[in-house]
Design a protein around this motif. Structure first.
Motif, PDB file in Angstrom:
ATOM      1  N   ALA A  76      -2.778   1.035  -6.611  1.00  0.00           N
ATOM      2  CA  ALA A  76      -3.911   1.265  -5.717  1.00  0.00           C
ATOM      3  C   ALA A  76      -5.218   0.888  -6.396  1.00  0.00           C
ATOM      4  O   ALA A  76      -6.111   0.282  -5.786  1.00  0.00           O
ATOM      5  N   ALA A  77      -5.336   1.242  -7.670  1.00  0.00           N
ATOM      6  CA  ALA A  77      -6.547   0.917  -8.415  1.00  0.00           C
ATOM      7  C   ALA A  77      -6.741  -0.590  -8.532  1.00  0.00           C
ATOM      8  O   ALA A  77      -7.861  -1.100  -8.430  1.00  0.00           O
ATOM      9  N   ALA A  78      -5.638  -1.313  -8.764  1.00  0.00           N
ATOM     10  CA  ALA A  78      -5.725  -2.769  -8.914  1.00  0.00           C
ATOM     11  C   ALA A  78      -6.234  -3.420  -7.636  1.00  0.00           C
ATOM     12  O   ALA A  78      -7.011  -4.382  -7.681  1.00  0.00           O
ATOM     13  N   VAL A  79      -5.811  -2.911  -6.490  1.00  0.00           N
ATOM     14  CA  VAL A  79      -6.277  -3.470  -5.217  1.00  0.00           C
ATOM     15  C   VAL A  79      -7.778  -3.250  -5.068  1.00  0.00           C
ATOM     16  O   VAL A  79      -8.525  -4.160  -4.682  1.00  0.00           O
ATOM     17  N   ALA A  80      -8.244  -2.037  -5.377  1.00  0.00           N
ATOM     18  CA  ALA A  80      -9.669  -1.744  -5.264  1.00  0.00           C
ATOM     19  C   ALA A  80     -10.478  -2.613  -6.227  1.00  0.00           C
ATOM     20  O   ALA A  80     -11.526  -3.153  -5.865  1.00  0.00           O
ATOM     21  N   ALA A  81      -9.988  -2.759  -7.457  1.00  0.00           N
ATOM     22  CA  ALA A  81     -10.698  -3.569  -8.445  1.00  0.00           C
ATOM     23  C   ALA A  81     -10.707  -5.043  -8.040  1.00  0.00           C
ATOM     24  O   ALA A  81     -11.710  -5.749  -8.249  1.00  0.00           O
ATOM     25  N   ALA A  82      -9.602  -5.512  -7.476  1.00  0.00           N
ATOM     26  CA  ALA A  82      -9.551  -6.897  -7.025  1.00  0.00           C
ATOM     27  C   ALA A  82     -10.606  -7.162  -5.953  1.00  0.00           C
ATOM     28  O   ALA A  82     -11.259  -8.212  -5.957  1.00  0.00           O
ATOM     29  N   ARG A  83     -10.784  -6.213  -5.046  1.00  0.00           N
ATOM     30  CA  ARG A  83     -11.802  -6.388  -4.005  1.00  0.00           C
ATOM     31  C   ARG A  83     -13.193  -6.535  -4.620  1.00  0.00           C
ATOM     32  O   ARG A  83     -13.990  -7.375  -4.200  1.00  0.00           O
ATOM     33  N   VAL A  84     -13.492  -5.701  -5.619  1.00  0.00           N
ATOM     34  CA  VAL A  84     -14.796  -5.777  -6.279  1.00  0.00           C
ATOM     35  C   VAL A  84     -14.988  -7.139  -6.946  1.00  0.00           C
ATOM     36  O   VAL A  84     -16.083  -7.712  -6.930  1.00  0.00           O
ATOM     37  N   ALA A  85     -13.902  -7.671  -7.518  1.00  0.00           N
ATOM     38  CA  ALA A  85     -13.973  -8.952  -8.219  1.00  0.00           C
ATOM     39  C   ALA A  85     -13.873 -10.156  -7.288  1.00  0.00           C
ATOM     40  O   ALA A  85     -13.932 -11.297  -7.747  1.00  0.00           O
ATOM     41  N   GLY A  86     -13.714  -9.904  -5.998  1.00  0.00           N
ATOM     42  CA  GLY A  86     -13.603 -10.997  -5.043  1.00  0.00           C
ATOM     43  C   GLY A  86     -12.238 -11.652  -5.026  1.00  0.00           C
ATOM     44  O   GLY A  86     -12.103 -12.833  -4.673  1.00  0.00           O
ATOM     45  N   LEU A  87     -11.187 -10.888  -5.377  1.00  0.00           N
ATOM     46  CA  LEU A  87      -9.826 -11.410  -5.421  1.00  0.00           C
ATOM     47  C   LEU A  87      -8.967 -10.733  -4.365  1.00  0.00           C
ATOM     48  O   LEU A  87      -9.227  -9.599  -3.954  1.00  0.00           O
ATOM     49  N   ARG A  88      -7.921 -11.409  -3.944  1.00  0.00           N
ATOM     50  CA  ARG A  88      -6.879 -10.759  -3.158  1.00  0.00           C
ATOM     51  C   ARG A  88      -5.886 -10.100  -4.113  1.00  0.00           C
ATOM     52  O   ARG A  88      -5.918 -10.371  -5.313  1.00  0.00           O
ATOM     53  N   CYS A  89      -5.015  -9.260  -3.594  1.00  0.00           N
ATOM     54  CA  CYS A  89      -4.055  -8.580  -4.463  1.00  0.00           C
ATOM     55  C   CYS A  89      -2.701  -8.491  -3.777  1.00  0.00           C
ATOM     56  O   CYS A  89      -2.611  -8.113  -2.600  1.00  0.00           O
ATOM     57  N   HIS A  90      -1.664  -8.845  -4.519  1.00  0.00           N
ATOM     58  CA  HIS A  90      -0.281  -8.753  -4.047  1.00  0.00           C
ATOM     59  C   HIS A  90       0.427  -7.713  -4.903  1.00  0.00           C
ATOM     60  O   HIS A  90       0.477  -7.826  -6.130  1.00  0.00           O
ATOM     61  N   LEU A  91       1.016  -6.711  -4.253  1.00  0.00           N
ATOM     62  CA  LEU A  91       1.756  -5.663  -4.947  1.00  0.00           C
ATOM     63  C   LEU A  91       3.255  -5.866  -4.753  1.00  0.00           C
ATOM     64  O   LEU A  91       3.723  -6.006  -3.622  1.00  0.00           O
ATOM     65  N   VAL A  92       3.985  -5.861  -5.857  1.00  0.00           N
ATOM     66  CA  VAL A  92       5.445  -5.892  -5.830  1.00  0.00           C
ATOM     67  C   VAL A  92       5.925  -4.486  -6.173  1.00  0.00           C
ATOM     68  O   VAL A  92       5.669  -3.979  -7.266  1.00  0.00           O
ATOM     69  N   LEU A  93       6.619  -3.849  -5.234  1.00  0.00           N
ATOM     70  CA  LEU A  93       6.981  -2.447  -5.391  1.00  0.00           C
ATOM     71  C   LEU A  93       8.496  -2.278  -5.453  1.00  0.00           C
ATOM     72  O   LEU A  93       9.239  -2.969  -4.760  1.00  0.00           O
ATOM     73  N   ALA A  94       8.914  -1.353  -6.301  1.00  0.00           N
ATOM     74  CA  ALA A  94      10.334  -1.070  -6.453  1.00  0.00           C
ATOM     75  C   ALA A  94      10.893  -0.391  -5.213  1.00  0.00           C
ATOM     76  O   ALA A  94      10.177   0.282  -4.475  1.00  0.00           O
ATOM     77  N   SER A  95      12.195  -0.577  -4.994  1.00  0.00           N
ATOM     78  CA  SER A  95      12.915   0.013  -3.864  1.00  0.00           C
ATOM     79  C   SER A  95      12.515  -0.675  -2.559  1.00  0.00           C
ATOM     80  O   SER A  95      12.145  -1.838  -2.553  1.00  0.00           O
ATOM     81  N   GLY A  96      12.603   0.073  -1.460  1.00  0.00           N
ATOM     82  CA  GLY A  96      12.252  -0.467  -0.157  1.00  0.00           C
ATOM     83  C   GLY A  96      11.203   0.402   0.497  1.00  0.00           C
ATOM     84  O   GLY A  96      10.841   1.455  -0.034  1.00  0.00           O
ATOM     85  N   PRO A  97      10.674  -0.008   1.630  1.00  0.00           N
ATOM     86  CA  PRO A  97       9.612   0.764   2.278  1.00  0.00           C
ATOM     87  C   PRO A  97      10.039   2.202   2.555  1.00  0.00           C
ATOM     88  O   PRO A  97      11.102   2.444   3.134  1.00  0.00           O
ATOM     89  N   PRO A  98       9.244   3.209   2.121  1.00  0.00           N
ATOM     90  CA  PRO A  98       9.563   4.608   2.417  1.00  0.00           C
ATOM     91  C   PRO A  98       9.278   4.911   3.885  1.00  0.00           C
ATOM     92  O   PRO A  98       8.600   4.133   4.564  1.00  0.00           O
ATOM     93  N   PRO A  99       9.783   6.030   4.397  1.00  0.00           N
ATOM     94  CA  PRO A  99       9.517   6.391   5.797  1.00  0.00           C
ATOM     95  C   PRO A  99       8.032   6.477   6.103  1.00  0.00           C
ATOM     96  O   PRO A  99       7.596   6.111   7.191  1.00  0.00           O
ATOM     97  N   ALA A 100       7.263   6.959   5.140  1.00  0.00           N
ATOM     98  CA  ALA A 100       5.798   7.013   5.292  1.00  0.00           C
ATOM     99  C   ALA A 100       5.176   6.617   3.966  1.00  0.00           C
ATOM    100  O   ALA A 100       5.661   7.006   2.901  1.00  0.00           O
TER     101      ALA A 100
END
Length: 327
Positions: A76-100
């Motif tokens: 979450a922090a990386a996404v916020a920091a990327a926005r400040v730096a003018g970058l997009r952000c792609h997150l690769v997450l373990a497992s599969g999408p949780p119910p929420a």
């Protein structure tokens, strides 16, 4: 000194916790409040991301690629920091999408993150997938900047090496003698940076890492490598002054029932911190390290480095309330 993009409101406070110290039998306890870095909700993660996002922009990258678990505060922090730096952000997450979505992931999505899943519960699956995602961006004519989980690189550790100078100045200004510094260890970046800074300062105190993610024996080699790389990066021409040895790395296993799982002792520690100091620590990460700090009876000058975890603390409170309602 490497370039940085200012994110955190520094220095973070260093405050006494006399009521908590009395409750656990310590002669004194200081808390370094890196939960109050003032940037989004990442706590200590802002320190590393100041240097990592600056490096991405210096290399003319346009998308930050990193990953972890669905509840990762670093993601979450990386996404916020990327926005400040003018970058997009792609997150690769373990497992599969949780119910929420956990709160951090919900925020990351709302900040524009692209999310993909490894479909494996093994967090190492993220390490395998990250280079493939970065290669896909490169093949598409874009310029990715690849970050390992937790931003655990020598450059990322530089943020915490500088934090050692910050702590030294605060201790001196308040007239406190250096002692034992306790910090939670996940990816190892924070402890590695503090070790590098401590070595470059002439080793004024002893550091103790509370390993909350992996066995301490596995984490030690990782931390040592990061600390050596960070010290080399910062020492410049005076490389002899930045020699990190195995003796500089001191770790205890604080996982309890496992990564991301709280023991009864962890929950009691979190409750005691709240009741005595109004201090919010989450039971699955920061409370584990605080429990280690509170167990150092007989030592003087104990400093607990609070690394954050606000969202995890809120989730734990919600889960506890739900359990109570179901009884």
């Amino acid at each position: 000194m490497p370039q940085r993009i200012k994110l955190a409101a520094l220095p973070t406070p260093l405050v006494p916790a006399p009521r908590l110290a009395a409750a656990v039998g310590l002669s004194s306890l200081l808390i370094k409040r890196d939960d109050l870095t003032g940037f989004a909700i990442p706590g200590n993660k802002a320190r590393a991301l100041e240097f990592l996002t600056a490096a991405a922009r210096r290399e003319n990258c346009d998308v930050l690629v990193t990953g972890g678990s669905a509840g990762s505060n670093f993601c979450a922090a990386a996404v916020a920091a990327a926005r400040v730096a003018g970058l997009r952000c792609h997150l690769v997450l373990a497992s599969g999408p949780p119910p929420a979505d956990p709160p951090g992931l919900a925020l990351a999505r709302s900040w524009g993150a692209t999310v993909s899943w490894t479909l494996s519960d093994d967090r190492a699956s993220v390490d395998e997938e990250l280079p493939r995602v970065a290669d896909n961006y490169t093949a598409d004519g874009q310029r990715p900047y690849l970050l390992p989980r937790g931003g655990a690189t020598a450059l990322g550790a530089a943020g915490y090496a500088l934090a050692a100078w910050e702590l030294r100045d605060q201790l001196a200004a308040a007239g406190h003698r250096p002692g034992r510094i306790v910090v939670a260890v996940g990816s190892g970046c924070s402890l590695a940076g503090l070790i590098a800074g401590n070595v470059l300062l002439g080793r004024p105190w002893r550091l103790l890492g509370a390993s909350v993610s992996r066995p301490a024996s596995d984490t030690a080699a990782r931390v040592l490598g990061l600390a050596r790389g960070c010290a080399t990066l910062l020492a410049g021409q005076d490389q002899a002054a930045g020699t990190v040895t195995e003796d500089d790395v001191d770790l205890v296993d604080a996982r309890g029932p496992g990564f991301g799982l709280a023991s009864d002792a962890d929950r009691r520690t979190a409750r005691t911190a709240l009741d005595t100091e109004g201090l919010l620590v989450d039971p699955v990460y920061t409370a584990k390290a605080l429990r280690v700090a509170c167990g150092l009876a007989g030592e003087r000058g104990v400093v607990f480095w609070h690394t954050g975890g606000l969202l995890d603390a809120v989730m734990a409170a919600q889960d506890g309330s739900q359990e109570e309602r179901q009884r």
